[in-house]
Design a protein around this motif. Structure first.
Motif, PDB file in Angstrom:
ATOM      1  N   LEU A  26       6.828 -17.085  -0.068  1.00 31.55           N
ATOM      2  CA  LEU A  26       7.698 -17.743   0.857  1.00 31.55           C
ATOM      3  C   LEU A  26       7.591 -16.926   2.071  1.00 31.55           C
ATOM      4  O   LEU A  26       7.692 -17.268   3.172  1.00 31.55           O
ATOM      5  CB  LEU A  26       8.827 -18.009   0.284  1.00 31.55           C
ATOM      6  CG  LEU A  26      10.050 -18.608   1.376  1.00 31.55           C
ATOM      7  CD1 LEU A  26       9.646 -19.893   1.857  1.00 31.55           C
ATOM      8  CD2 LEU A  26      11.236 -18.856   0.795  1.00 31.55           C
ATOM      9  N   ARG A  27       7.966 -15.468   2.001  1.00 33.46           N
ATOM     10  CA  ARG A  27       7.954 -14.568   3.035  1.00 33.46           C
ATOM     11  C   ARG A  27       6.770 -14.638   3.940  1.00 33.46           C
ATOM     12  O   ARG A  27       6.767 -14.550   5.183  1.00 33.46           O
ATOM     13  CB  ARG A  27       8.242 -13.148   2.592  1.00 33.46           C
ATOM     14  CG  ARG A  27       8.580 -11.970   3.522  1.00 33.46           C
ATOM     15  CD  ARG A  27       9.031 -10.877   3.086  1.00 33.46           C
ATOM     16  NE  ARG A  27       9.511  -9.958   4.142  1.00 33.46           N
ATOM     17  CZ  ARG A  27       9.248  -8.683   3.889  1.00 33.46           C
ATOM     18  NH1 ARG A  27       8.859  -8.420   2.831  1.00 33.46           N
ATOM     19  NH2 ARG A  27       9.420  -7.890   4.971  1.00 33.46           N
ATOM     20  N   VAL A  28       5.771 -14.817   3.217  1.00 35.49           N
ATOM     21  CA  VAL A  28       4.256 -14.605   3.889  1.00 35.49           C
ATOM     22  C   VAL A  28       4.528 -16.050   4.826  1.00 35.49           C
ATOM     23  O   VAL A  28       3.960 -16.169   5.849  1.00 35.49           O
ATOM     24  CB  VAL A  28       2.966 -14.703   3.093  1.00 35.49           C
ATOM     25  CG1 VAL A  28       1.904 -15.081   3.799  1.00 35.49           C
ATOM     26  CG2 VAL A  28       3.047 -13.430   2.352  1.00 35.49           C
ATOM     27  N   ALA A  44      -0.031  -7.567   6.488  1.00 33.59           N
ATOM     28  CA  ALA A  44       0.392  -6.489   5.527  1.00 33.59           C
ATOM     29  C   ALA A  44       1.328  -5.515   6.232  1.00 33.59           C
ATOM     30  O   ALA A  44       2.250  -5.143   5.637  1.00 33.59           O
ATOM     31  CB  ALA A  44      -0.887  -5.760   5.287  1.00 33.59           C
ATOM     32  N   ASP A  45       1.115  -5.093   7.329  1.00 35.75           N
ATOM     33  CA  ASP A  45       2.172  -4.207   8.178  1.00 35.75           C
ATOM     34  C   ASP A  45       3.534  -4.860   8.274  1.00 35.75           C
ATOM     35  O   ASP A  45       4.492  -4.265   7.905  1.00 35.75           O
ATOM     36  CB  ASP A  45       1.875  -3.902   9.599  1.00 35.75           C
ATOM     37  CG  ASP A  45       0.486  -3.162   9.540  1.00 35.75           C
ATOM     38  OD1 ASP A  45       0.288  -2.340   8.511  1.00 35.75           O
ATOM     39  OD2 ASP A  45      -0.109  -2.961  10.604  1.00 35.75           O
ATOM     40  N   SER A  46       3.734  -6.157   8.605  1.00 34.74           N
ATOM     41  CA  SER A  46       4.954  -7.120   8.472  1.00 34.74           C
ATOM     42  C   SER A  46       5.579  -6.819   7.257  1.00 34.74           C
ATOM     43  O   SER A  46       6.814  -7.007   7.308  1.00 34.74           O
ATOM     44  CB  SER A  46       4.432  -8.462   9.101  1.00 34.74           C
ATOM     45  OG  SER A  46       4.190  -8.605  10.253  1.00 34.74           O
ATOM     46  N   LEU A  47       4.773  -6.954   6.028  1.00 33.56           N
ATOM     47  CA  LEU A  47       5.135  -7.069   4.781  1.00 33.56           C
ATOM     48  C   LEU A  47       5.797  -5.540   4.274  1.00 33.56           C
ATOM     49  O   LEU A  47       6.153  -5.502   3.106  1.00 33.56           O
ATOM     50  CB  LEU A  47       4.364  -7.773   3.803  1.00 33.56           C
ATOM     51  CG  LEU A  47       4.054  -9.075   3.929  1.00 33.56           C
ATOM     52  CD1 LEU A  47       3.005  -9.634   3.134  1.00 33.56           C
ATOM     53  CD2 LEU A  47       5.342  -9.859   3.892  1.00 33.56           C
ATOM     54  N   ALA A  48       5.173  -4.581   5.036  1.00 33.78           N
ATOM     55  CA  ALA A  48       5.360  -3.171   4.506  1.00 33.78           C
ATOM     56  C   ALA A  48       4.581  -3.154   3.137  1.00 33.78           C
ATOM     57  O   ALA A  48       4.776  -2.479   2.199  1.00 33.78           O
ATOM     58  CB  ALA A  48       6.805  -2.845   4.340  1.00 33.78           C
ATOM     59  N   SER A  53      -3.365  -5.975  -1.432  1.00 30.60           N
ATOM     60  CA  SER A  53      -2.088  -6.723  -2.039  1.00 30.60           C
ATOM     61  C   SER A  53      -1.785  -7.965  -1.153  1.00 30.60           C
ATOM     62  O   SER A  53      -1.460  -8.981  -1.731  1.00 30.60           O
ATOM     63  CB  SER A  53      -0.651  -5.921  -1.897  1.00 30.60           C
ATOM     64  OG  SER A  53      -0.954  -4.759  -2.943  1.00 30.60           O
ATOM     65  N   THR A  54      -1.844  -7.963   0.273  1.00 29.04           N
ATOM     66  CA  THR A  54      -1.604  -9.049   1.045  1.00 29.04           C
ATOM     67  C   THR A  54      -2.576  -9.812   0.836  1.00 29.04           C
ATOM     68  O   THR A  54      -2.307 -11.074   0.824  1.00 29.04           O
ATOM     69  CB  THR A  54      -1.260  -8.470   2.389  1.00 29.04           C
ATOM     70  OG1 THR A  54      -0.322  -7.467   2.390  1.00 29.04           O
ATOM     71  CG2 THR A  54      -1.158  -9.557   3.158  1.00 29.04           C
ATOM     72  N   SER A  55      -4.008  -9.368   0.861  1.00 23.69           N
ATOM     73  CA  SER A  55      -5.006 -10.414   0.550  1.00 23.69           C
ATOM     74  C   SER A  55      -4.743 -11.373  -0.637  1.00 23.69           C
ATOM     75  O   SER A  55      -5.130 -12.212  -0.730  1.00 23.69           O
ATOM     76  CB  SER A  55      -6.338  -9.631   0.705  1.00 23.69           C
ATOM     77  OG  SER A  55      -7.526 -10.418   0.357  1.00 23.69           O
ATOM     78  N   ARG A  56      -4.638 -10.641  -1.702  1.00 27.68           N
ATOM     79  CA  ARG A  56      -4.420 -11.343  -3.183  1.00 27.68           C
ATOM     80  C   ARG A  56      -3.078 -12.410  -2.952  1.00 27.68           C
ATOM     81  O   ARG A  56      -3.385 -13.410  -3.552  1.00 27.68           O
ATOM     82  CB  ARG A  56      -4.172 -10.461  -4.209  1.00 27.68           C
ATOM     83  CG  ARG A  56      -5.305  -9.471  -4.707  1.00 27.68           C
ATOM     84  CD  ARG A  56      -5.104  -8.699  -5.750  1.00 27.68           C
ATOM     85  NE  ARG A  56      -4.054  -7.778  -5.825  1.00 27.68           N
ATOM     86  CZ  ARG A  56      -4.076  -6.532  -5.416  1.00 27.68           C
ATOM     87  NH1 ARG A  56      -5.380  -6.195  -4.914  1.00 27.68           N
ATOM     88  NH2 ARG A  56      -3.233  -5.753  -5.209  1.00 27.68           N
ATOM     89  N   LEU A  57      -2.035 -11.989  -2.071  1.00 29.97           N
ATOM     90  CA  LEU A  57      -0.991 -12.925  -1.917  1.00 29.97           C
ATOM     91  C   LEU A  57      -1.596 -14.204  -1.249  1.00 29.97           C
ATOM     92  O   LEU A  57      -1.256 -15.332  -1.506  1.00 29.97           O
ATOM     93  CB  LEU A  57       0.016 -12.062  -1.275  1.00 29.97           C
ATOM     94  CG  LEU A  57       1.529 -12.691  -1.303  1.00 29.97           C
ATOM     95  CD1 LEU A  57       2.195 -13.078  -2.534  1.00 29.97           C
ATOM     96  CD2 LEU A  57       2.346 -11.851  -0.469  1.00 29.97           C
ATOM     97  N   CYS A  58      -2.292 -13.901  -0.134  1.00 27.57           N
ATOM     98  CA  CYS A  58      -3.011 -14.919   0.885  1.00 27.57           C
ATOM     99  C   CYS A  58      -3.932 -15.538  -0.191  1.00 27.57           C
ATOM    100  O   CYS A  58      -4.082 -17.052   0.255  1.00 27.57           O
ATOM    101  CB  CYS A  58      -3.518 -14.370   1.912  1.00 27.57           C
ATOM    102  SG  CYS A  58      -2.160 -13.704   3.021  1.00 27.57           S
ATOM    103  N   ASP A  59      -4.790 -15.080  -1.248  1.00 26.81           N
ATOM    104  CA  ASP A  59      -5.685 -15.782  -1.814  1.00 26.81           C
ATOM    105  C   ASP A  59      -4.844 -17.101  -2.898  1.00 26.81           C
ATOM    106  O   ASP A  59      -5.422 -18.250  -2.752  1.00 26.81           O
ATOM    107  CB  ASP A  59      -6.301 -14.855  -3.012  1.00 26.81           C
ATOM    108  CG  ASP A  59      -7.265 -14.295  -2.363  1.00 26.81           C
ATOM    109  OD1 ASP A  59      -7.896 -14.463  -1.134  1.00 26.81           O
ATOM    110  OD2 ASP A  59      -7.758 -12.997  -2.978  1.00 26.81           O
TER     111      ASP A  59
END
Length: 147
Positions: A26-28, A44-48, A53-59
């Protein structure tokens, strides 16, 4: 009192379930809504967080149909992230459900207390926005990223 109010708000938000998206997802979605077309590193920077990790979340968000990836016109090595129509519809629906849940509580409050709450929330939003802005300025400092 503040922690009690925050906990009650969490309970109310929980009634308006974010399923099928997790809190991190949801944050993404919310970040992409406000920064359409950002790249993975910026997200990724915005999420710290880290780019892998961010790529997997986006996947996972892409598999759910909430996010679309597109090659940047300026640099074909860069991938831009966009909310899909389904992602926008999900956020709109979530906001409606949260508003309905909150409205049911507000309708039970006296009018004068609702006005006072609105004034307090406006001040809260101003202070929170300033703090978030200051924190984002500080996030460029070394050692602020986490996995």
């Amino acid at each position: 009192m503040t922690s009690t109010a925050a906990e009650l708000l969490e309970v109310l938000w929980g009634r308006a379930s974010t399923a099928p998206a997790s809190a991190s997802q949801l944050r993404v979605l919310l970040i992409l809504e406000h920064h359409e077309g950002i790249n993975l590193r910026t997200l990724a920077d915005s999420l710290a967080s880290t780019p892998p990790s961010t790529s997997r979340l986006c996947d996972r968000l892409q598999a759910a149909g909430f996010v679309e990836r597109a090659v940047s016109a300026a640099d074909r090595r860069e991938v831009q992230l966009h909310l899909s129509g389904r992602g926008r519809a999900f956020l709109a629906d979530l906001r409606i459900r949260r508003e309905q849940t909150l409205r049911a509580v507000l309708d039970q409050m006296p009018a004068a207390k609702r006005v006072a709450l609105l004034q307090g929330l406006e001040a809260f939003c101003d202070a929170a926005a300033a703090q978030i802005h200051d924190a984002s300025d500080d996030s460029s400092a070394p050692g602020t990223r986490t996995a």
